[in-house]
Design a protein around this motif. Sequence first.
Motif, PDB file in Angstrom:
ATOM      1  N   LYS A 168      -4.402   3.556  11.333  1.00 58.07           N
ATOM      2  CA  LYS A 168      -5.478   2.667  11.782  1.00 58.07           C
ATOM      3  C   LYS A 168      -5.402   1.448  10.871  1.00 58.07           C
ATOM      4  CE  LYS A 168      -8.711   4.842  14.506  1.00 58.07           C
ATOM      5  NZ  LYS A 168      -9.707   4.388  15.403  1.00 58.07           N
ATOM      6  N   LEU A 169      -5.485   0.255  11.478  1.00 57.15           N
ATOM      7  CA  LEU A 169      -5.372  -0.985  10.725  1.00 57.15           C
ATOM      8  C   LEU A 169      -6.632  -1.825  10.874  1.00 57.15           C
ATOM      9  CD1 LEU A 169      -1.741  -2.010  11.760  1.00 57.15           C
ATOM     10  CD2 LEU A 169      -2.448  -0.864   9.650  1.00 57.15           C
ATOM     11  N   LYS A 170      -6.914  -2.605   9.826  1.00 55.19           N
ATOM     12  CA  LYS A 170      -8.043  -3.527   9.850  1.00 55.19           C
ATOM     13  C   LYS A 170      -7.516  -4.937   9.678  1.00 55.19           C
ATOM     14  CE  LYS A 170     -10.911  -4.209   6.267  1.00 55.19           C
ATOM     15  NZ  LYS A 170     -11.967  -3.979   5.273  1.00 55.19           N
ATOM     16  N   CYS A 171      -8.006  -5.867  10.513  1.00 55.13           N
ATOM     17  CA  CYS A 171      -7.611  -7.267  10.423  1.00 55.13           C
ATOM     18  C   CYS A 171      -8.094  -7.843   9.094  1.00 55.13           C
ATOM     19  CB  CYS A 171      -8.198  -8.065  11.592  1.00 55.13           C
ATOM     20  SG  CYS A 171      -7.848  -9.832  11.515  1.00 55.13           S
ATOM     21  N   GLY A 172      -7.206  -8.518   8.382  1.00 57.54           N
ATOM     22  CA  GLY A 172      -7.560  -9.111   7.102  1.00 57.54           C
ATOM     23  C   GLY A 172      -8.403 -10.361   7.242  1.00 57.54           C
ATOM     24  N   ASN A 173      -8.492 -10.899   8.452  1.00 55.92           N
ATOM     25  CA  ASN A 173      -9.262 -12.114   8.680  1.00 55.92           C
ATOM     26  C   ASN A 173     -10.699 -11.801   9.101  1.00 55.92           C
ATOM     27  OD1 ASN A 173      -9.528 -15.041   9.044  1.00 55.92           O
ATOM     28  ND2 ASN A 173      -9.602 -14.562  11.223  1.00 55.92           N
ATOM     29  N   CYS A 174     -10.858 -11.024  10.170  1.00 55.21           N
ATOM     30  CA  CYS A 174     -12.205 -10.783  10.720  1.00 55.21           C
ATOM     31  C   CYS A 174     -12.736  -9.372  10.474  1.00 55.21           C
ATOM     32  CB  CYS A 174     -12.221 -11.094  12.216  1.00 55.21           C
ATOM     33  SG  CYS A 174     -11.306  -9.901  13.229  1.00 55.21           S
ATOM     34  N   GLY A 175     -11.873  -8.450  10.030  1.00 52.32           N
ATOM     35  CA  GLY A 175     -12.323  -7.089   9.739  1.00 52.32           C
ATOM     36  C   GLY A 175     -12.304  -6.146  10.932  1.00 52.32           C
ATOM     37  N   GLU A 176     -11.839  -6.618  12.081  1.00 55.09           N
ATOM     38  CA  GLU A 176     -11.754  -5.771  13.281  1.00 55.09           C
ATOM     39  C   GLU A 176     -10.787  -4.610  13.031  1.00 55.09           C
ATOM     40  OE1 GLU A 176     -12.625  -4.817  17.365  1.00 55.09           O
ATOM     41  OE2 GLU A 176     -13.609  -6.097  15.895  1.00 55.09           O
ATOM     42  N   VAL A 177     -11.177  -3.399  13.429  1.00 54.22           N
ATOM     43  CA  VAL A 177     -10.350  -2.204  13.239  1.00 54.22           C
ATOM     44  C   VAL A 177      -9.710  -1.831  14.576  1.00 54.22           C
ATOM     45  CG1 VAL A 177     -10.372   0.241  12.587  1.00 54.22           C
ATOM     46  CG2 VAL A 177     -11.822  -1.387  11.362  1.00 54.22           C
ATOM     47  N   TYR A 215       0.856  -1.184   0.000  1.00 50.75           N
ATOM     48  CA  TYR A 215       0.000   0.000   0.000  1.00 50.75           C
ATOM     49  C   TYR A 215       0.892   1.233   0.000  1.00 50.75           C
ATOM     50  CZ  TYR A 215      -3.784  -3.095   1.505  1.00 50.75           C
ATOM     51  OH  TYR A 215      -4.718  -4.096   1.590  1.00 50.75           O
ATOM     52  N   SER A 216       0.603   2.163  -0.889  1.00 52.13           N
ATOM     53  CA  SER A 216       1.320   3.434  -0.932  1.00 52.13           C
ATOM     54  C   SER A 216       0.499   4.479  -0.188  1.00 52.13           C
ATOM     55  CB  SER A 216       1.535   3.874  -2.375  1.00 52.13           C
ATOM     56  OG  SER A 216       2.219   5.104  -2.422  1.00 52.13           O
ATOM     57  N   GLU A 267      -4.772  -4.426   6.871  1.00 50.57           N
ATOM     58  CA  GLU A 267      -4.950  -3.425   5.818  1.00 50.57           C
ATOM     59  C   GLU A 267      -4.962  -2.046   6.459  1.00 50.57           C
ATOM     60  OE1 GLU A 267      -8.524  -1.935   2.846  1.00 50.57           O
ATOM     61  OE2 GLU A 267      -8.605  -3.958   3.658  1.00 50.57           O
ATOM     62  N   PRO A 268      -4.163  -1.097   5.944  1.00 49.99           N
ATOM     63  CA  PRO A 268      -4.208   0.268   6.494  1.00 49.99           C
ATOM     64  C   PRO A 268      -5.482   0.976   6.043  1.00 49.99           C
ATOM     65  CG  PRO A 268      -2.701   0.198   4.639  1.00 49.99           C
ATOM     66  CD  PRO A 268      -3.195  -1.212   4.849  1.00 49.99           C
ATOM     67  N   LEU A 269      -6.137   1.650   6.994  1.00 51.77           N
ATOM     68  CA  LEU A 269      -7.379   2.362   6.683  1.00 51.77           C
ATOM     69  C   LEU A 269      -7.217   3.868   6.724  1.00 51.77           C
ATOM     70  CD1 LEU A 269     -10.080   0.366   8.681  1.00 51.77           C
ATOM     71  CD2 LEU A 269      -9.499   0.184   6.265  1.00 51.77           C
ATOM     72  N   ASP A 270      -6.404   4.358   7.681  1.00 48.42           N
ATOM     73  CA  ASP A 270      -6.336   5.798   7.894  1.00 48.42           C
ATOM     74  C   ASP A 270      -4.952   6.181   8.382  1.00 48.42           C
ATOM     75  OD1 ASP A 270      -7.349   8.386   7.942  1.00 48.42           O
ATOM     76  OD2 ASP A 270      -8.115   8.203   9.987  1.00 48.42           O
ATOM     77  N   PHE A 271      -4.523   7.378   8.021  1.00 41.86           N
ATOM     78  CA  PHE A 271      -3.243   7.950   8.448  1.00 41.86           C
ATOM     79  C   PHE A 271      -3.534   9.235   9.201  1.00 41.86           C
ATOM     80  CE2 PHE A 271       0.076  11.156   7.411  1.00 41.86           C
ATOM     81  CZ  PHE A 271       1.137  10.586   8.101  1.00 41.86           C
ATOM     82  N   SER A 272      -2.891   9.407  10.355  1.00 44.57           N
ATOM     83  CA  SER A 272      -3.047  10.633  11.135  1.00 44.57           C
ATOM     84  C   SER A 272      -1.804  11.501  11.008  1.00 44.57           C
ATOM     85  CB  SER A 272      -3.273  10.296  12.617  1.00 44.57           C
ATOM     86  OG  SER A 272      -4.482   9.623  12.788  1.00 44.57           O
TER      87      SER A 272
END
Length: 164
Positions: free
Chosen positions: A34-43, A4-5, A110-115
């Motif tokens: 912020k990261l999301k689990c690739g298995n269950c989707g938990e953030v 991911y860029s 999976e990265p979702l957000d950057f602060s």
Amino acid sequence: MVNYSLMITAELENLTDLQPQGGCDDPSFNYYLKLKCGNCGEVTPKEVCLCLTDVVPHGKGSTNLVKKCKFCSREGTVTMITGRGRPLTQIQSQFGHFTPLMVFDCRGVEPLDFSFGSGWQVESIEGTKFDGVDLSGGEFVEYDEKGECPVMISNLRASFDVLK
């Protein structure tokens, strides 16, 4: 394995070359994601901090972050890939274009957000350097004595592009 860029843009008024204090590959710059689990989707409830100097042994190699999901207990890793970031220029800013800052090799997350935080540098169009810029408040406002003009960073935005 997915790369991911991290892409950033902002409105730069009388400024150019927005980047981490020591350049795009600054080893001490902190990335808050912020990261999301690739298995269950938990953030992740809070941002996790990544830094090039944080190296964790993992498997046969090393990575910058090992994160275990609190919900499903799956392990994910994030490895930072240097050499692909570029400063955000005034021209890119004027056209609303994004520029790559850092690439992350993500496995199981999976990265979702950057602060945006502190530790940035930027240069006025007259050549005045502003170091240690804190963008955690969402903007930066100052006056360039040399150029006799106000300078401002606002409308900070970040996204992640999947690299093929």
